[in-house]
Scaffold this motif. Structure first.
Motif, short mmCIF file in Angstrom:
data_model
loop_
_atom_site.label_atom_id
_atom_site.label_comp_id
_atom_site.label_asym_id
_atom_site.label_seq_id
_atom_site.Cartn_x
_atom_site.Cartn_y
_atom_site.Cartn_z
N THR A 111 0.80 -1.23 0.00
CA THR A 111 0.00 0.00 0.00
C THR A 111 0.83 1.27 0.00
OG1 THR A 111 -0.17 -0.17 2.43
CG2 THR A 111 -1.96 -1.14 1.13
N GLY A 112 2.14 1.15 -0.27
CA GLY A 112 2.98 2.34 -0.38
C GLY A 112 3.80 2.60 0.86
N PHE A 113 4.61 1.64 1.26
CA PHE A 113 5.42 1.76 2.48
C PHE A 113 6.56 2.73 2.28
CE2 PHE A 113 8.79 -0.01 5.35
CZ PHE A 113 8.14 0.26 6.56
N ARG A 114 6.63 3.73 3.15
CA ARG A 114 7.71 4.74 3.14
C ARG A 114 7.94 5.34 1.76
NH1 ARG A 114 12.37 2.54 7.39
NH2 ARG A 114 11.01 2.59 9.23
N GLY A 115 6.85 5.71 1.15
CA GLY A 115 6.95 6.44 -0.10
C GLY A 115 7.00 5.60 -1.36
N SER A 116 7.03 4.27 -1.23
CA SER A 116 7.04 3.43 -2.42
C SER A 116 5.66 3.46 -3.09
CB SER A 116 7.41 1.98 -2.06
OG SER A 116 6.44 1.44 -1.18
N ALA A 117 5.63 3.12 -4.36
CA ALA A 117 4.36 3.14 -5.09
C ALA A 117 3.47 1.99 -4.64
CB ALA A 117 4.62 3.04 -6.59
N PRO A 118 2.21 2.25 -4.34
CA PRO A 118 1.31 1.15 -3.99
C PRO A 118 1.06 0.25 -5.19
CG PRO A 118 0.07 3.19 -4.22
CD PRO A 118 1.52 3.56 -4.33
N VAL A 119 0.83 -1.03 -4.92
CA VAL A 119 0.58 -1.97 -6.01
C VAL A 119 -0.92 -2.07 -6.25
CG1 VAL A 119 2.62 -3.26 -5.29
CG2 VAL A 119 0.37 -4.08 -4.61
N ASP A 120 -1.27 -2.73 -7.33
CA ASP A 120 -2.67 -2.93 -7.70
C ASP A 120 -3.23 -4.10 -6.88
OD1 ASP A 120 -5.11 -3.32 -8.88
OD2 ASP A 120 -4.38 -3.40 -10.94
N THR A 121 -3.76 -3.78 -5.70
CA THR A 121 -4.24 -4.84 -4.83
C THR A 121 -5.49 -5.52 -5.40
OG1 THR A 121 -5.42 -3.17 -3.51
CG2 THR A 121 -3.26 -3.88 -2.72
N ASP A 122 -6.26 -4.80 -6.21
CA ASP A 122 -7.40 -5.44 -6.88
C ASP A 122 -6.90 -6.58 -7.77
OD1 ASP A 122 -9.22 -3.81 -5.67
OD2 ASP A 122 -9.45 -2.46 -7.38
N ALA A 123 -5.79 -6.32 -8.49
CA ALA A 123 -5.24 -7.36 -9.36
C ALA A 123 -4.73 -8.54 -8.54
CB ALA A 123 -4.11 -6.78 -10.22
N VAL A 124 -4.15 -8.27 -7.37
CA VAL A 124 -3.70 -9.35 -6.49
C VAL A 124 -4.89 -10.22 -6.10
CG1 VAL A 124 -2.72 -9.90 -4.23
CG2 VAL A 124 -1.72 -8.06 -5.62
N GLU A 125 -5.98 -9.58 -5.70
CA GLU A 125 -7.18 -10.33 -5.29
C GLU A 125 -7.74 -11.15 -6.45
OE1 GLU A 125 -9.89 -7.53 -3.54
OE2 GLU A 125 -8.31 -6.70 -2.25
N HIS A 126 -7.77 -10.55 -7.65
CA HIS A 126 -8.31 -11.26 -8.81
C HIS A 126 -7.49 -12.50 -9.14
CE1 HIS A 126 -10.34 -7.28 -10.23
NE2 HIS A 126 -11.03 -7.90 -9.30
N VAL A 127 -6.16 -12.38 -9.03
CA VAL A 127 -5.30 -13.54 -9.30
C VAL A 127 -5.54 -14.63 -8.26
CG1 VAL A 127 -2.91 -14.35 -9.27
CG2 VAL A 127 -3.53 -12.35 -10.63
N LEU A 128 -5.67 -14.25 -7.00
CA LEU A 128 -5.94 -15.25 -5.96
C LEU A 128 -7.26 -15.96 -6.23
CD1 LEU A 128 -4.84 -13.35 -2.72
CD2 LEU A 128 -3.57 -15.06 -4.01
N ILE A 129 -8.27 -15.22 -6.63
CA ILE A 129 -9.58 -15.82 -6.93
C ILE A 129 -9.46 -16.78 -8.11
CG2 ILE A 129 -11.87 -15.30 -7.86
CD1 ILE A 129 -11.85 -12.77 -6.09
#
Length: 878
Positions: A808-826
């Motif tokens: 989700t953007g730890f210490r200024g890093s770019a957040p990832v597409d968590t929706d895509a992570v969930e879709h792949v898990l599904i």
């Protein structure tokens, strides 16, 4: 052959038609009324019977599947499906004996056909019915809410899907609850009981059970059965159950093992509906004992009897209308409302009964399951679902018969009332430690832990913890959050309570109204000051639960203080509260009309409140939906799996080459990094040029684990020369002249995750997700989830990781597409659900970027699965 329950609780056996059934089938049709035959054949008369018998008894294959239903020796129904050229659907037909209409036999037959059809790859069953065939229309409508009805003139086409989804399973479970409740009535609410094996002298098991039943005020009739005596203490004894002058609902058997079968036959012939077999010497003794136990089950099924045991302590029901204590335990349930208990261990059952009595905890029903030859925890969960006397359920489990079914039933019950469980056997020996990261991480207890967490079952480790949690959950409201207030006159105990709160998942607000939290009034505080502080904190909106600690001394009147507190706490019936009382030898078990539980230590009280808060949070979660991902090509995937399994593989299956893994994942829309396969340095250079630099080169052998440590992975190769050097280096490291390698597009950045599946024959498939790459084994930050997977489950998985901030953007890093992570898990979960042949699947790393997710390395092992056994969900255990 499958045994299931009709709606009235009678046992119906469903099996495939055999060649020798022709005359019995003919008799079934000839006994049918003219109306039934017209509705079946659309014509009057019995001319079609010969043709139908010949059709049903011809050699069977996947084009024809007939099954019959029997009750005892009587054939009570028959059903079949037949398909022609189209493999997607088949035509079904059903006939039920007239006297069995309305008892769910048609539903049971169609449930079995659905199971068989799924195994045959059939997606839909279709049948024709006359529009005035109300019974058939009702059966199909009640069978599956996804069934469709297409009317054309005087006929209706019935279309029943065979897919088993969440909605269908919920409908099956609802039907089963009705049948289970009816079948367990003679066991838990008998009107009459016969105890077989009652001796003249006190001390024998049969004698003690008979005495226990009488002394605890059983509301029905109780009879002693002993063929060797005429009376026992002035009460007439009968030689057999069939000699008892009135119908017997429940038979308790306490005779030597060789005599049990004959007792059951006699009881079954006399119409008994249930039996509790206290006798040991069956499956726990070895092969001969298991065979003898199977005989008992067979006898019971033929006579519509349910069995508890063998090798058990007995059963009890404290309800005022029953008051049954058919056990040889020294303690019997005394209160009509409270905790329902089922245990596989008689000794554990005795301990629970004693602990509950000491703690003032009511036990509604108690069942010692013993060997679980028939009745199991699953049956009892169905019964307790709407039992008004049961406020919570406690289970001691040593094994699961059908854990996937248990998960569904427990979740349904837990949505209404708490379910607590002790599951013994946390030692190694369960899930196989496989060659993938996913399988290696799936320790034996992981599956059980995942099952309980998803089903809302409160897992405890000890009997004390079970009873403590039950005391809070049975008589107290559920907390709406995790905020705990602590107040008392014992500073040290307050501190221990605060320390215990963190381990229990509770938080302490720094202050509540004008009081610190925890708040210590001091050892010399009078009862008025304590009552005032408790009332103020109880009135506050800053707390979700409250713990009051009282240390009795010679200088304070603890008993009087507790009495005043009872009044205060009764004024706040919606606030979950517990008391800790120390130094008072005769401390009460509960306080006030609302029965606030009293504990001896703060740790036990806080842990119990923590269980209540966690359970309340689980109940407040949305259930989620079983999403159906778009763009799935199941037919192509089925062909890939079938082709791979056609190659001779051993019992453990085989690791699949990269092409198979990549092709199968593509059928489910799971993105994989661009990859080429090379068998020499020249092919590797050509592949790198086609993909575009930079590239990665790695060994293609799917059985290799920890490729980096073996020097079998080379990253960031920017030209043809470095690709050649990488290939040669891998060859030297593996000791092979021309190893097969993968040449992949080099992806950098992103967060490395791992996702995978391991299949267990008992629990089904588990999905694992966590931090990937080299972090997989180093940090062990991963979550396991039993399938099926809902959208809420998928969203919760990555949020429960300790490394979730990286996404989700730890210490200024770019957040990832968590929706895509969930879709792949599904999608991975859906793939594993559709193909239990996937023994292991490992996508590591699974790179997550701001614009999507891609799998970099994939390992896949396929094996021939036993997960498609043709057993309906409502089958009784055997």
């Amino acid at each position: 052959m499958t045994d299931m329950l009709a709606t009235d609780g009678r046992i119906v056996r469903v099996r495939p038609v055999e060649p020798g059934d022709a005359e019995r089938i003919r008799s079934l049709y000839e006994a049918a009324s003219d109306d039934s035959l017209q509705l079946r054949f659309f014509s009057l008369g019995k001319l079609p019977i010969d043709r139908e018998v010949a059709r049903l008894t011809r050699p069977h294959d996947k084009s024809l599947r007939p099954v019959i239903a029997s009750a005892g020796e009587d054939m009570v129904g028959i059903a079949s499906y037949e398909r022609d050229d189209d493999p997607q659907w088949a035509e079904f037909a059903v006939l039920v004996a007239d006297e069995w209409h309305g008892h769910g036999v048609g539903t049971l037959l169609l449930e079995q056909l659905q199971v068989i059809a799924r195994g045959d790859g059939i997606k839909e069953l279709r049948g024709e019915a006359l529009s005035n065939n109300a019974n058939m229309l009702k059966v199909v409508a009640g069978l599956d809410s996804h069934a469709r009805f297409e009317r054309c003139g005087d006929t209706v086409t019935l279309r029943i899907p065979t897919e088993l989804n969440g909605v269908t399973l919920a409908e099956v479970d609802a039907r089963e609850r009705v049948s289970e409740k009816a079948s367990l009535q003679p066991l838990l609410q008998p009107r009459s009981v016969a105890v077989v094996g009652v001796g003249r002298r006190a001390g024998g098991v049969g004698r003690e059970v008979w005495t226990n039943i009488r002394e605890h005020g059983f509301t029905g009739s109780v009879y002693a059965v002993n063929p060797h005596v005429a009376d026992i203490d002035g009460h007439k004894a009968f030689p057999t159950v069939s000699a008892v002058p009135e119908p017997v609902d429940l038979v308790v058997v306490a005779v030597p093992a060789p005599l049990v079968a004959d007792v059951l036959r006699d009881a079954g012939a006399a119409g008994a509906g249930a039996a509790v077999i206290l006798t040991a010497g069956f499956s726990e003794t070895g092969p001969e004992g298991r065979a003898a136990q199977r005989e008992l089950v067979d006898i019971a099924r033929r006579h519509h009897m349910r069995l508890v045991g063998p090798n058990c302590l007995g059963v009890a029901n404290a309800a005022e209308r029953v008051r049954l204590a058919a056990t040889f335990a020294a303690t019997a349930p005394q209160q009509a409302r409270g905790l329902a208990v089922a245990t596989q261990s008689g000794a554990v059952g005795i301990a629970v009964l004693e602990h509950a009595q000491e703690a003032g905890l009511g036990i509604s029903t108690f069942i010692s399951l013993g060997n679980k030859a028939d009745i199991s925890g699953n049956d009892l969960l169905s019964y307790w679902y709407d039992d008004p006397s049961t406020r919570a359920v406690a289970l001691y489990l040593e094994s699961f018969g059908n854990p996937r079914k248990f998960a569904r039933l427990a979740r349904t019950v837990a949505s209404r009332k708490p379910v607590l469980a002790i599951k013994s056997g946390r030692s190694p020996g369960g899930l196989r430690a496989g060659a993938s990261h996913t399988a290696a991480a799936a320790a034996p207890d992981i599956a059980v832990e995942s099952l309980f967490a998803q089903a809302g079952v409160i897992r405890v480790d000890t009997l004390d913890e079970l009873v403590d949690a039950a005391r809070v959950l049975v008589d107290s409201p559920l907390p709406i959050g995790f905020r705990l207030g602590v107040v008392g006159n014992a500073g040290g105990l307050n501190v221990l309570a605060a320390d215990a709160a963190s381990a229990a998942g509770l938080t302490l607000p720094e202050a509540v109204e004008q009081y610190d939290n925890p708040f210590d009034l001091g050892a010399d505080a009078d009862k008025t000051a304590l009552a005032t502080a408790v009332r103020t904190m109880a009135d506050s909106d800053d707390l979700d639960s409250l713990l009051v600690i009282i240390a009795a001394t010679r200088s304070n009147s603890a008993a009087s203080t507790i009495a005043d507190l009872a009044t205060v706490l009764d004024e706040h019936p919606t606030l979950p509260t517990a008391l800790v009382v120390v130094g008072l030898p005769d401390a009460p078990a509960t306080v006030g009309s609302r029965k606030v539980p009293v504990f001896g230590t703060p740790e036990r009280a806080v842990r119990a409140l923590g269980h209540a808060a966690a359970y309340a949070a689980w109940r407040s979660r949305p259930e989620g939906t079983l999403a159906e991902p778009s763009g799935i090509d199941r037919e192509r995937a089925r062909a890939i799996v079938a082709r791979a399994l056609a190659v001779s593989i051993g019992e453990e299956g085989a690791w699949q080459p990269w092409e198979v893994s990549m092709e199968l994942l593509s059928c489910y829309g799971i993105p994989v990094v661009t990859t080429r396969i090379a068998k020499c340095a020249a092919e590797a250079r050509r592949a790198a040029s086609e993909i575009g630099f930079p590239v990665a080169v790695k060994a293609a052998d799917p059985a290799l684990v920890h490729k980096t440590e073996l020097g079998a992975v080379r990253l960031g190769l920017s030209d043809r020369a470095s690709v050649t050097a990488a290939y040669n280096g891998i060859a030297r490291g593996l000791g092979e002249a021309a190893p097969e390698v993968l040449v992949q597009q080099m992806r950098t950045g992103g967060v490395e995750l791992v996702a995978g599946v391991v299949h267990d024959r008992l629990f089904g498939s588990l999905l694992m997700a966590g931090l990937g790459g080299v972090h997989t084994d180093l940090l062990g930050d991963r979550i396991f989830q039993l399938l099926p997977l809902t959208d809420v489950d998928a969203a919760g998985i990555w949020r429960r990781l300790r490394g979730a901030p990286l996404l989700t953007g730890f210490r200024g890093s770019a957040p990832v597409d968590t929706d895509a992570v969930e879709h792949v898990l599904i999608r991975i979960a859906r793939l594993a659900e559709d193909f239990p042949e996937i023994a292991e699947l490992d996508a590591n790393p699974l790179l997550a970027f701001s614009d999507g997710v891609v799998a970099v390395d994939v390992k896949l092992r396929l094996s021939r699965s036993d997960a498609r056994l043709l057993v309906p969900e409502r089958a009784l255990r055997d």
